[in-house]
Design a protein around this motif. Sequence first.
Motif, PDB file in Angstrom:
ATOM      1  N   LEU A  44      49.075  40.700  36.172  1.00  0.00           N
ATOM      2  CA  LEU A  44      49.560  42.055  36.435  1.00  0.00           C
ATOM      3  C   LEU A  44      49.040  42.505  37.793  1.00  0.00           C
ATOM      4  CD1 LEU A  44      51.084  44.510  35.178  1.00  0.00           C
ATOM      5  CD2 LEU A  44      48.854  45.286  34.334  1.00  0.00           C
ATOM      6  N   ASP A  45      49.939  42.951  38.673  1.00  0.00           N
ATOM      7  CA  ASP A  45      49.541  43.543  39.940  1.00  0.00           C
ATOM      8  C   ASP A  45      50.111  44.955  40.020  1.00  0.00           C
ATOM      9  OD1 ASP A  45      52.253  43.211  40.526  1.00  0.00           O
ATOM     10  OD2 ASP A  45      51.917  41.436  41.755  1.00  0.00           O
ATOM     11  N   LEU A  46      49.825  45.644  41.119  1.00  0.00           N
ATOM     12  CA  LEU A  46      50.265  47.031  41.228  1.00  0.00           C
ATOM     13  C   LEU A  46      51.779  47.158  41.225  1.00  0.00           C
ATOM     14  CD1 LEU A  46      47.774  48.653  43.768  1.00  0.00           C
ATOM     15  CD2 LEU A  46      47.816  48.859  41.281  1.00  0.00           C
TER      16      LEU A  46
ATOM     17  N   THR B 231      40.887  42.317  38.439  1.00  0.00           N
ATOM     18  CA  THR B 231      40.657  42.351  36.987  1.00  0.00           C
ATOM     19  C   THR B 231      41.770  43.071  36.238  1.00  0.00           C
ATOM     20  OG1 THR B 231      39.442  44.449  36.941  1.00  0.00           O
ATOM     21  CG2 THR B 231      38.186  42.463  37.487  1.00  0.00           C
ATOM     22  N   LEU B 232      42.779  43.562  36.936  1.00  0.00           N
ATOM     23  CA  LEU B 232      43.867  44.299  36.289  1.00  0.00           C
ATOM     24  C   LEU B 232      44.636  43.383  35.353  1.00  0.00           C
ATOM     25  CD1 LEU B 232      45.467  46.994  36.196  1.00  0.00           C
ATOM     26  CD2 LEU B 232      46.898  46.072  38.045  1.00  0.00           C
ATOM     27  N   ARG B 233      44.871  43.835  34.126  1.00  0.00           N
ATOM     28  CA  ARG B 233      45.533  42.998  33.120  1.00  0.00           C
ATOM     29  C   ARG B 233      46.159  43.871  32.046  1.00  0.00           C
ATOM     30  NH1 ARG B 233      41.002  39.403  31.854  1.00  0.00           N
ATOM     31  NH2 ARG B 233      40.058  40.298  33.725  1.00  0.00           N
ATOM     32  N   ARG B 234      47.157  43.330  31.387  1.00  0.00           N
ATOM     33  CA  ARG B 234      47.714  43.976  30.196  1.00  0.00           C
ATOM     34  C   ARG B 234      46.760  43.751  29.020  1.00  0.00           C
ATOM     35  NH1 ARG B 234      51.342  40.906  32.713  1.00  0.00           N
ATOM     36  NH2 ARG B 234      53.118  41.917  33.735  1.00  0.00           N
TER      37      ARG B 234
ATOM     38  N   THR C 217      49.478  49.364  27.223  1.00  0.00           N
ATOM     39  CA  THR C 217      48.187  49.609  27.859  1.00  0.00           C
ATOM     40  C   THR C 217      47.790  48.462  28.776  1.00  0.00           C
ATOM     41  OG1 THR C 217      47.422  50.969  26.006  1.00  0.00           O
ATOM     42  CG2 THR C 217      45.724  49.983  27.405  1.00  0.00           C
ATOM     43  N   ALA C 218      47.236  48.820  29.927  1.00  0.00           N
ATOM     44  CA  ALA C 218      46.599  47.870  30.830  1.00  0.00           C
ATOM     45  C   ALA C 218      45.130  48.255  30.965  1.00  0.00           C
ATOM     46  CB  ALA C 218      47.278  47.882  32.195  1.00  0.00           C
ATOM     47  N   LEU C 219      44.342  47.357  31.557  1.00  0.00           N
ATOM     48  CA  LEU C 219      42.907  47.605  31.754  1.00  0.00           C
ATOM     49  C   LEU C 219      42.505  47.084  33.118  1.00  0.00           C
ATOM     50  CD1 LEU C 219      39.942  47.155  29.350  1.00  0.00           C
ATOM     51  CD2 LEU C 219      39.957  45.826  31.462  1.00  0.00           C
ATOM     52  N   VAL C 220      41.591  47.791  33.762  1.00  0.00           N
ATOM     53  CA  VAL C 220      41.001  47.318  35.008  1.00  0.00           C
ATOM     54  C   VAL C 220      39.508  47.604  34.974  1.00  0.00           C
ATOM     55  CG1 VAL C 220      41.348  49.481  36.291  1.00  0.00           C
ATOM     56  CG2 VAL C 220      41.304  47.289  37.519  1.00  0.00           C
TER      57      VAL C 220
END
Length: 470
Positions: free
Chosen positions: A7-9, A99-102, A109-112
């Motif tokens: 996942l990226d921006l 560290t961005l990820r689903r 939800t995603a998490l960073v």
Amino acid sequence: MTTDGPLDLESLALEAAEGDLDTVVVAFPDMTGRLLGKRVTARFFLDHVVDRGGHAGEGIEACNYLLTTDVEMEVVPGYRYATWEAGYGDFRAIPDLNTLRRIPWLEATALVLCDLTDHDGNPVSVSPRQILKDQLKRAEAAGFSVKMGSELEFFLSPDTYEQVAENHFRAPRTEGWYNLDYHILQTSKDEPIIRRIRNEMLGANIPIEFSKGEAAPGQHEINLRYSDALEMADNHTVYKNGVKEIAHLEGRSATFMAKPYAAQPGSSCHIHTSLWSTDGETPHSCGEAGDGMSADMRAFVAGLQTHLADLTLLGAPNLNSYKRYQPESWAPTATVWALDNRTAGLRLVGHGAGLRIESRIPGADANPYLAFAGVIAAGLAGIEAGLDCGEPFNGNAYAANADDSDDGPTLTHVPWNLPDATIAFRDSDVANGAFGEDVMYHLVHGAEAEWKAFHQSVTDWEYRRGYERL
């Protein structure tokens, strides 16, 4: 639209626009290794939290007391970093987009994960992620990058966290009632939740290798692929949090306590370490022939043998951590290296590029950022001093002595309790040189506060032993 892959921006913005993602967990590890932070709407995250579209990201703000609490979230007085006198101001959490990820187990939800900075933009030196980063900088200055893998064990219970709490945390049931080490039938009973964990971790961009039963009823191990040390610590942290979240969603509970059941083996966090070139492409652990340790790796292992006992606190941070250290319990205590020998604290495994040293000493309750930092600091001390690890130990390291008796070889053992480990860490020249005064004070003060809190409590063991009979 697809939700596979990293996942990226750009993909976050597309998925947010289509309603596939609406929440970003912006989090950081505290001193225990658990995740703290805020849930942010995806649009606000894109517009304000991160650098994007010509605007500077603001990160998020959080109270700096979060690095000075115990596991109960009680404010612990006496820290230098944040105090009542200074008013407990804010630090800023700056997302690390690597560290961005689903998070597949949480809807849309995603998490960073974040690094912490002060008001002037300087790193918060006592934050766990920064402590590890500083040791990795030392390794790079010495000409190495460090790759690590952590093997986490946990106990699975059919009781929910709420049921365990309502029963006053007394002997939660385990899934199954017999040792399920490598057992296919018994692990098949838990496969619905274990399969969910494996697959949804893959969806969170955490590389899972395999799962297996461990050496006690209800005990499991799910292995993550090794990687650069910081990435491994991040994956470890997200995985550990995710296992507990998925267990909750499945109406169960999971614990990473080091020793939740007195009559069963504890849960470990075996740490595998190898040395590489600074670009991460060339292995430096093996010799030129690829069939033995290089001189640098021998020095690194010698540093672990010599200093890891004094740095035990970083891999065994809690009172319960030391209950694992029992004779012939699969939790070694001797800081001696051996060839594929599970009684030794340091086990050499693999070959060629896969040659690595495994520390079997830390428990599953360890904060990975601190435990990894301790391994690196001890190993680098061996390299800096030009040490050599000598010949491997042969035999049962549990049977070797930590004293001067004549019943076997004398080996260095890790401390047996939290106070001794705290003193050893506080007085260690290697630890003080590697971490510096501010970090040392912060870590030692936290350990002393943990012991004080326990020492002022009355346990069930004391009630059973003394209520009537004393």
